[in-house]
Design an enzyme around this catalytic site. Structure first.
Site, short mmCIF file in Angstrom:
data_model
loop_
_atom_site.label_atom_id
_atom_site.label_comp_id
_atom_site.label_asym_id
_atom_site.label_seq_id
_atom_site.Cartn_x
_atom_site.Cartn_y
_atom_site.Cartn_z
N CYS A 44 0.87 -1.18 0.00
CA CYS A 44 0.00 0.00 0.00
C CYS A 44 0.89 1.22 0.00
O CYS A 44 1.56 1.51 1.00
CB CYS A 44 -0.91 0.00 1.23
SG CYS A 44 -1.97 1.47 1.34
N GLU B 6 -3.49 1.14 -6.80
CA GLU B 6 -2.43 0.25 -7.23
C GLU B 6 -2.25 0.41 -8.73
O GLU B 6 -3.21 0.70 -9.45
CB GLU B 6 -2.78 -1.20 -6.87
CG GLU B 6 -1.60 -2.13 -6.86
CD GLU B 6 -0.47 -1.66 -5.95
OE1 GLU B 6 0.50 -1.08 -6.50
OE2 GLU B 6 -0.55 -1.86 -4.73
#
Length: 271
Positions: free
Chosen positions: A2, A114
Site C-alpha cells: 500500500c 495500485e
C-alpha cells in the site's frame, strides 16, 4: 503493498462509525484523495488519555504520520520506508514486533490505489525500447461503499534534539499491515479488466471487517498466537476495482476527481 490511498471521510463520521470517545478538533485533517507516505493520516486507537487519573484505555481518533519510526531509531529518516508491515512477518521483525503486541490501530480509508503496467508497455520494456513503462492506476474499494478499515500499527519516537516541552519532541507514526492479495473473484469487477485483486498486485492492505475492530484495538490482548489469528484475510468478494486517471500518479494532484471511474484504461491493453 500500500503506497497510496484515499481518505475523505469527516472526523465526525469516523468518530461515530468507530465509537470514538475522544478526538481533538485541532487535529482535523482535510479530505485527502491522494494520501502519500509521510503525510498525516487519521488513525483509530485505544490507550489511556495523557495525564488522566483514570488509566483505562480510551478509543481515540488521532492524526499520525504515515511511515513508522521505531522507538529505538536514532533518526526518523527511515520512516518513509516503513509504510507497510507484512502480516506474515509482523510478529518477528524488530521494528514491528512490539507495536503489534501493544500498539495496534485502524487506518480508515475510502480505498487504495495500485498500478498496473499495460501489455504493450511491458513488451516495449522487454525489447529495451522503454526503460520506465507507463502504468495504469486502479482504485480498490469496498463494493458496498463502506469504510476500508486497514489494519495498522503505531509507535512513539522521541526527538532527543528537542527539549521536553517542544511540541515536536514526540513523533507518533504508523504503518499499514499488508497481506497476500485475494485470488478469488472481485465483488464488482470491471467489464474489461482484472478479475481478482491478485491480477492487479500480489499484495493488498489487510482489511478488518467490523466484527474484528474491537479485538484488534484492544491493548489488553497481548497473546501473540491469539493476535496472529486476527491477521487472517477477510472473506472474499467484498471489493471492487476500477481504472482511474493517471493524474493520481503525481502526488501534487488531489481532489475527488481522482476517484472517478474511467470508461476504459488510459494506458493501452492491460489484461
Amino acid at each position: 503493498m500500500c503506497g497510496r490511498y484515499a481518505a475523505s471521510r469527516r472526523p465526525e463520521d469516523l468518530a461515530g462509525l468507530f465509537e470514538v470517545e475522544k478526538w481533538e478538533p485541532k487535529e482535523t485533517l482535510a479530505p485527502d484523495y491522494n494520501v502519500a507516505p509521510t503525510k498525516d493520516v487519521y488513525a483509530i486507537l485505544e490507550r489511556p488519555l495523557k495525564d488522566a487519573e483514570d488509566r483505562r484505555p480510551v478509543r481515540q481518533l488521532r492524526a499520525l504520520k504515515w511511515g513508522l519510526v521505531p522507538s529505538w531509531a536514532k533518526t526518523p529518516e527511515g520512516g518513509a520506508r516503513m509504510i507497510n508491515a507484512r502480516a506474515e512477518t509482523v510478529a518477528d521483525k524488530p521494528s514491528f514486533r512490539k507495536p503489534f503486541v501493544s500498539r495496534r490501530c485502524i487506518l480508515p480509508a475510502d480505498g487504495y490505489f495500485e498500478w498496473v503496467t499495460g501489455t504493450d508497455e511491458r513488451q516495449l520494456e522487454v525489447e529495451g525500447k522503454k526503460k520506465r513503462p507507463r502504468k495504469q492506476p486502479y482504485f480498490v474499494t469496498p463494493a458496498d461503499g463502506s469504510v476500508f478499515a486497514m489494519a495498522g500499527l503505531y509507535e512513539f519516537w522521541r526527538d532527543r534534539t528537542l527539549p521536553d516541552d517542544h511540541p515536536q519532541a514526540w513523533w507518533v507514526t504508523c504503518s499499514v499491515i499488508t497481506t497476500e492479495a485475494e485470488t478469488g473473484p472481485l465483488g464488482v469487477a470491471p467489464a474489461d479488466g482484472p478479475r481478482s485483486l491478485s491480477d492487479i498486485h500480489p499484495r493488498m492492505p489487510l482489511m478488518l471487517t467490523p466484527d474484528r475492530w474491537d479485538a484488534w484495538l484492544d491493548p489488553s490482548r497481548t497473546d501473540l498466537e491469539g493476535l496472529k489469528g486476527l491477521l487472517a484475510p477477510p472473506p472474499g468478494g467484498l471489493m471492487r476495482a476500477y481504472p482511474v486517471t493517471t493524474a493520481v500518479s503525481n502526488v501534487r494532484n488531489n481532489g475527488p476527481e481522482l476517484l472517478e471511474e474511467l470508461a476504459a484504461p488510459e494506458v493501452g491493453t492491460l489484461f
